[in-house]
Design a protein around this motif. Structure first.
Motif, PDB file in Angstrom:
ATOM      1  N   THR A   1      42.830 -20.710   5.681  1.00 48.42           N
ATOM      2  CA  THR A   1      42.195 -20.336   7.068  1.00 48.42           C
ATOM      3  C   THR A   1      41.509 -19.505   6.022  1.00 48.42           C
TER       4      THR A   1
ATOM      5  N   ASP B   1      41.311 -27.029   9.897  1.00 50.25           N
ATOM      6  CA  ASP B   1      42.876 -26.288  10.152  1.00 50.25           C
ATOM      7  C   ASP B   1      43.650 -26.623  10.610  1.00 50.25           C
ATOM      8  N   GLU B   2      44.076 -27.105  10.364  1.00 48.26           N
ATOM      9  CA  GLU B   2      45.660 -27.814  11.142  1.00 48.26           C
ATOM     10  C   GLU B   2      44.896 -28.264  12.585  1.00 48.26           C
TER      11      GLU B   2
HETATM   12 MG   LIG Z   1      45.964 -20.912   8.786  1.00 48.79          MG
END
Ligand SMILES: [Mg+2]
Ligand SMILES: Nc1ncnc2c1ncn2[C@@H]1O[C@H](COP(=O)(O)OP(=O)(O)OP(=O)(O)O)[C@@H](O)[C@H]1O
Length: 271
Positions: A64, A189-190
């Motif tokens: 991240t 991000d995911e």
């Molecule tokens: Mg992360």
């Protein structure tokens, strides 16, 4: 099309012939520390125009933070980031506010927890950035946003509030909100890790469509099968360092590094 026109469904620049391997994103020696904690160390990444990089790695490895550095949300302490031929930000030499702002303008982020404004409708969420930050005409932005929402099957929900939508629908709004900014780079991000596995197919399918259309993307994901299908290269990060990178089949099926092998095994066979 006249020069001011822009097909909202096409990545910026369209698909000019011969551009397939032109590097669009270059990251060189990126470093970031929070106090004494060195979170990113000499991170190098290279993504050609129209290509997809999947970034995988354990919790706390810096994924991240790396995306946030690319998006100008975090200021790296060292290294250089170039986007396209015209923007090079050298953090080792002290980047100016204008350069960081220019870097931020290049990309749009799709967040794990959607990060929609809860008190704004779907349409208001999508047009906020283009109208308020980019100062584009509201009527034109609204027309584009409606077209994008239609594309993801949510035009009928444009006046709904985020709490009235499923997680998958909220994430599709998150993706539309990113596209509405007309970024050069899409950062994820995911994007499906907060979704039930049975419900994440629409979101993964949409991301795959965007990859096929030639968007340049960096995707942090734990979905190894998805990474294999969508990515042109996979980079494995551990302890803030890129341990290895390469073709998805090679990195995921036949890792060179022991740390990568253990990580992949753990994800494939968690119990
Ligand atoms: Mg992360
Ligand atoms: N603002 C901050 N201040 C201090 N430490 C931070 C900050 N943001 C992140 N960190 C630390 O940096 C390290 C990397 O965090 P990061 O969120 O980038 O990891 P990640 O790979 O995205 O993990 P996850 O898979 O759990 O999302 C962690 O140790 C985290 O605690």
């Amino acid at each position: 099309m006249s020069p001011g026109d822009h097909d909202v469904l096409e990545p910026p620049g369209g698909h000019p012939p011969g551009s397939a391997h032109e590097p669009l994103l270059l990251v060189d020696g990126l470093g970031k520390r929070f106090g004494d904690h060195e979170v990113l160390r000499s991170v190098d990444l290279r993504v050609a125009r129209g290509q997809v990089l999947a970034l995988i790695g354990p919790s706390g490895s810096g994924k991240t933070t790396a995306l946030r550095c690319l998006n100008g949300l975090e200021r790296p302490d060292a290294g250089r980031v170039a986007v396209g031929p015209d923007l090079l930000v050298d953090f080792s030499r002290g980047a100016s506010k204008q350069q960081v702002a220019a870097l931020r303008d290049c990309s749009a982020m799709v967040f794990q927890h959607y990060n929609l404004f809860p008190h704004k409708t779907v349409l208001e969420n999508v047009i906020e950035g283009p109208v308020v930050v980019q100062r584009r005409p509201r009527a034109q932005v609204t027309a584009e946003a409606t077209e994008l929402l239609d594309r993801v099957g949510l035009a009928a929900r444009k006046d709904a509030y985020p709490f009235e939508l499923s997680g998958g629908q909220q994430q599709r709004v998150g993706i539309v909100r990113a596209l509405a900014l007309r970024p050069t780079l899409l950062l994820f991000d995911e994007p499906t890790s907060a979704l039930d596995p049975e419900l994440d197919g629409d979101v993964l399918g949409l991301i795959k469509e965007l990859a096929d259309e030639g968007w340049t993307m960096v995707i942090v994901t734990h979905e190894l099968q998805f990474a294999r299908e969508v990515a042109d290269q996979v980079a494995f990060i551990d302890g803030g360092t890129i341990v290895e990178h390469g073709h998805p089949d090679r990195v995921l099926r036949d890792p060179r590094e022991e740390r990568t092998r253990q990580f992949v095994q753990r994800l494939l066979h968690p119990f």
